[in-house]
Design an enzyme around this catalytic site. Structure first.
Site, short mmCIF file in Angstrom:
data_model
loop_
_atom_site.label_atom_id
_atom_site.label_comp_id
_atom_site.label_asym_id
_atom_site.label_seq_id
_atom_site.Cartn_x
_atom_site.Cartn_y
_atom_site.Cartn_z
CG ASP A 1 110.97 23.28 -27.29
OD1 ASP A 1 110.92 24.37 -26.70
OD2 ASP A 1 112.03 22.75 -27.62
CG HIS B 1 111.90 29.36 -27.38
ND1 HIS B 1 111.63 28.56 -28.45
CD2 HIS B 1 112.09 28.51 -26.33
CE1 HIS B 1 111.67 27.28 -28.08
NE2 HIS B 1 111.94 27.22 -26.79
CD GLU C 1 115.85 27.86 -25.94
OE1 GLU C 1 116.48 27.33 -25.01
OE2 GLU C 1 115.42 27.19 -26.89
CD GLU C 2 114.67 25.19 -29.61
OE1 GLU C 2 115.74 24.63 -29.34
OE2 GLU C 2 113.58 24.85 -29.12
CG ASP D 1 113.49 30.23 -31.49
OD1 ASP D 1 112.99 30.51 -30.38
OD2 ASP D 1 114.62 29.72 -31.61
CD GLU E 1 112.53 25.95 -23.26
OE1 GLU E 1 112.15 24.92 -23.84
OE2 GLU E 1 112.98 26.95 -23.85
ZN ZN Z 1 112.35 25.35 -25.97
#
Ligand code: ZN
Length: 377
Positions: A108, A77, A138-139, A79, A167
């Site tokens: 992250d 991701h 994703e967050e 974001d 991740e």
């Molecule tokens: Zn993440």
């Protein structure tokens, strides 16, 4: 080393608090297109900004190998969570201090995405098909992110054979842990309605609080399971309790609570919801569950061996296969193919002064190259 660092800085300098849009995807596309990837970008969702239904930007990129070759996917991701205050340098102006690169998304997970891009430069095109499954949400609610990408892959027949989610799974040093599964998660809102009245005339009222307290006591005492070979025991936590009664002489008309259950593969979101609804009704209340993810497990075997070999080769460490931690988009991707998560050290994720060791970026990109080559072999 400098190339992967530059890639990470370029992604991190594009501010992309969930849902990520625009420039961070432009940069990703500009990195992948020259490497022979066909890049497809699309937006899914039509709700108002700030709602779970709000539009989300996604990117799927593919570089095809020879006819009939295997297909390996990197997923992640673009974001990031909001930076919060108190950073030593601007969260969106990546800065190298000493051996570390600072900035939101360093671990992250823009750092790992940079490693994926660097990694594919070293995998020959005739080794097989490689794709990138990249979401901008994703967050957040994750309604129109990876799920929409899975729809797209199914519509176009581009489902991978194996998928690695980048991740940050390492704990103390790069390579010490991979996630072969994750627990599921369900949040349940509980409510008991009574009849409001004067505390001096309880026979004319009905107090919902004792019923809710008894319900919570029964739920809190549940032993859901003892855990199993790959999962810790499932756990139910009471996360909120609310009556909101400002008066000392009034029996309130309603009492509410909320619980959160993190559960292993001996349950489903539906089976646990059913169990809680039954207990809530027994105490004269009701329960409203929202399942945010089902558990998944990619049992140790070929894929985890590929990752362990690559990690051991580059770091000397044997990654522990684990299922701990929160949910991730692997909960969706597991419907497509075996999926395992492996990435950077997670000590600073979601924190102030998020940072990645520059050395780890180059090591991880070499690990990713080895994993992709082996997965396609
Ligand atoms: Zn993440």
């Amino acid at each position: 080393m400098t190339e992967v660092l530059e890639l990470a800085k370029r992604l991190m300098a594009a501010e992309s608090v969930t849902p990520a849009t625009g420039s961070v995807f432009d940069r990703m596309e500009a990195m992948l297109a020259p490497l022979g990837f066909e890049v497809h970008r699309f937006t899914r969702g039509e709700g108002a900004p700030g709602t779970p239904e709000a539009p989300v930007e996604n990117l799927f990129a593919i570089r095809r190998g020879p006819e009939g070759s295997k297909h390996f996917a990197f997923a992640g991701h673009l974001d990031v969570v909001p930076p919060g205050g108190g950073w030593a340098s601007d969260a969106f102006e990546p800065e190298v201090r000493g051996d570390l690169l600072y900035g939101r998304g360093a671990v992250d997970m823009k750092g790992s995405i940079a490693c994926m891009v660097e990694a594919v430069k070293h995998v020959p095109q005739d080794a097989g098909t490689i794709s990138f499954i990249i979401t901008g949400d994703e967050e957040g609610p994750a309604l129109h992110g990876t799920r929409a990408l899975i729809d797209y892959m199914r519509e176009t027949g581009h489902q991978p054979d194996l998928c690695l989610v980048g991740e940050p799974t390492s704990v103390n040093r790069l390579g010490d842990m991979m996630k072969i599964g994750r627990r599921g998660s369900v949040n349940i809102w509980l409510e008991v309605e009574g009849t409001q009245g004067h505390v001096a005339y309880p026979h004319l009222a009905e107090n919902p609080i004792p019923k809710l307290v008894a319900m919570l006591a029964e739920l809190d005492a549940l032993v859901l399971d003892e855990g199993n070979d790959w999962f810790q025991a499932s756990n139910l936590e009471i996360t909120d309790l609310e009556v909101g009664n400002p008066a000392h002489n009034v029996i309130p008309e309603a009492a509410k609570a909320r619980i959160s259950i993190r559960f292993n593969d001996e349950h489903s979101g539906a089976s646990l919801s059913e169990k809680v609804i039954t207990i809530a009704e027994k105490h004269g209340g009701k329960a409203m569950p929202i399942i945010s993810g089902e558990p998944f497990l990619t049992p140790p075997g070929t894929f985890s061996d590929i990752i362990a070999r690559a990690v051991k080769e580059e770091t000397g460490v044997n990654p522990e296969p684990s299922t701990t931690g929160g949910t991730s988009d692997a909960r969706f991707l597991r419907a497509v193919c075996p999926v395992i998560e492996f990435g950077l050290v997670n000590a600073t994720m979601h924190k102030r002064d998020e940072a990645v060791a520059i050395e780890d970026l180059s090591t991880l990109s070499r690990i990713y190259t080895a994993i992709a080559k082996d997965a396609l072999a």
